[in-house]
Write a protein that holds these residues in place. Structure first.
Motif, short mmCIF file in Angstrom:
data_model
loop_
_atom_site.label_atom_id
_atom_site.label_comp_id
_atom_site.label_asym_id
_atom_site.label_seq_id
_atom_site.Cartn_x
_atom_site.Cartn_y
_atom_site.Cartn_z
N ARG A 58 0.82 -1.22 0.00
CA ARG A 58 0.00 0.00 0.00
C ARG A 58 0.85 1.26 0.00
NH1 ARG A 58 -2.41 -3.14 3.86
NH2 ARG A 58 -1.53 -1.87 5.53
N GLU A 59 2.10 1.15 0.43
CA GLU A 59 2.96 2.33 0.50
C GLU A 59 3.56 2.70 -0.85
OE1 GLU A 59 5.40 2.60 4.26
OE2 GLU A 59 4.82 0.48 4.35
N TYR A 60 3.46 1.79 -1.82
CA TYR A 60 4.03 2.05 -3.14
C TYR A 60 2.95 2.59 -4.09
CZ TYR A 60 8.28 -0.59 -2.00
OH TYR A 60 9.45 -1.02 -1.45
N GLU A 61 3.43 3.26 -5.14
CA GLU A 61 2.57 3.68 -6.22
C GLU A 61 3.26 3.35 -7.53
OE1 GLU A 61 2.28 7.94 -6.91
OE2 GLU A 61 3.92 8.27 -5.50
N ALA A 62 2.47 3.17 -8.58
CA ALA A 62 3.06 2.89 -9.88
C ALA A 62 3.90 4.09 -10.32
CB ALA A 62 1.96 2.62 -10.91
N ALA A 63 5.10 3.82 -10.78
CA ALA A 63 5.99 4.90 -11.18
C ALA A 63 5.56 5.46 -12.52
CB ALA A 63 7.42 4.38 -11.26
N TYR A 71 3.24 14.74 -15.65
CA TYR A 71 3.46 13.41 -15.09
C TYR A 71 2.54 12.39 -15.75
CZ TYR A 71 3.99 9.64 -11.69
OH TYR A 71 4.24 8.44 -11.10
N LYS A 73 1.84 7.98 -16.28
CA LYS A 73 2.14 6.58 -15.98
C LYS A 73 2.05 5.81 -17.28
CE LYS A 73 0.53 6.87 -11.20
NZ LYS A 73 -0.43 6.38 -10.18
N GLU A 81 7.49 0.23 -9.22
CA GLU A 81 6.69 0.99 -8.28
C GLU A 81 7.62 1.69 -7.29
OE1 GLU A 81 4.10 -1.88 -6.56
OE2 GLU A 81 5.69 -2.91 -5.45
N CYS A 83 8.15 4.63 -3.76
CA CYS A 83 7.67 5.28 -2.54
C CYS A 83 8.67 6.38 -2.18
CB CYS A 83 7.54 4.27 -1.40
SG CYS A 83 6.98 5.03 0.16
N TRP A 84 8.22 7.62 -2.17
CA TRP A 84 9.10 8.75 -1.90
C TRP A 84 9.60 8.72 -0.46
CZ3 TRP A 84 11.06 11.55 -5.72
CH2 TRP A 84 10.38 11.53 -6.95
N HIS A 120 13.46 8.28 -3.86
CA HIS A 120 12.40 7.32 -3.55
C HIS A 120 12.95 5.91 -3.55
CE1 HIS A 120 12.28 6.01 -7.73
NE2 HIS A 120 11.97 7.22 -8.16
#
Length: 224
Positions: A58-63, A71, A73, A81, A83-84, A120
């Protein structure tokens, strides 16, 4: 890794960092890039590795690519993926402290005018990739220096997932870097196109960028 080991590392000999920083600076002067296998201080490498292993999906997002309104995707370009890193965790704070010292050293030695740093965590699942690209955005010069650190113990060449750095648009061979724990790669963001090849196992790393201050009138860049 034990708390004692981490504490010892935090109180470690600053001369070791100065020696490493000097080698990175010399490489940048001579070649525009630096590849230092397993050179990140051991306490920091394991602290970042251990923390990233505890992160939930859940802490990651698609880069994506680009920034702000640009921006995007695009799974044709990259499938990892991210996480900053904000410094809220102990490992993140340690990392930002270390990169802050590197920034100060490079500004003193190379007069780069590095103003800020962003980074990140990155997770590449088996088969993930990032196609050939530059880190500096077209028409902007605020990203000056790119930094990559790898967090993969016991990584073997057969696992794949290499970073391939090219010396300009005409280079088709490139330099392959195995993403082994603690390996540091630093390079001029506008000068070296690069890509990440697919791996056969989960691949963990940190990517970061030192930036200069390009604020004009009421446009703050880099953003606070």
């Amino acid at each position: 890794m034990s708390i004692q080991h981490i504490t010892k590392g935090l109180q470690g000999d600053n001369s070791l960092d100065e020696t490493l920083f000097s080698l990175i600076a010399r490489d940048l002067e001579e070649k525009g890039y630096s590849v230092r296998p397993a050179a990140l201080p051991e306490y920091l490498a394991y602290s970042l590795h251990d923390y990233q292993q505890t992160m939930s999906a859940r802490e990651y997002e698609a880069a994506g690519t680009g920034r702000g309104d640009d921006y995007l995707k695009n799974e044709f370009v990259r499938t990892d993926e991210i996480c900053w890193i904000t410094g809220e965790s102990a490992a993140g704070a340690e990392w930002l402290s270390w990169t802050g010292r590197l920034q100060q050293y490079l500004n003193r030695r190379l007069f780069l005018g590095l103003f800020s740093f962003e980074s990140h965590f990155a997770h590449y699942r088996p088969g993930d990739f990032y196609k050939r690209h530059y880190d500096a955005f077209r028409g902007e010069t605020n990203r000056v220096l790119s930094v990559v650190v790898y967090l993969n113990p016991a990584w073997n060449p057969i696992d794949g997932g290499e970073l391939v750095m090219y010396e300009g648009d005409l280079d088709t061979d490139g330099l392959k870097v195995v993403p082994l724990l603690g390996t540091i790669v630093v390079f001029l963001s506008e000068e070296f196109p690069h890509e990440v090849l697919p791996a056969k196992r989960d691949r963990y790393s940190i990517a970061g960028w030192y930036r200069v201050n390009t604020s004009i009138d009421n446009k703050i860049d880099p953003p606070q």
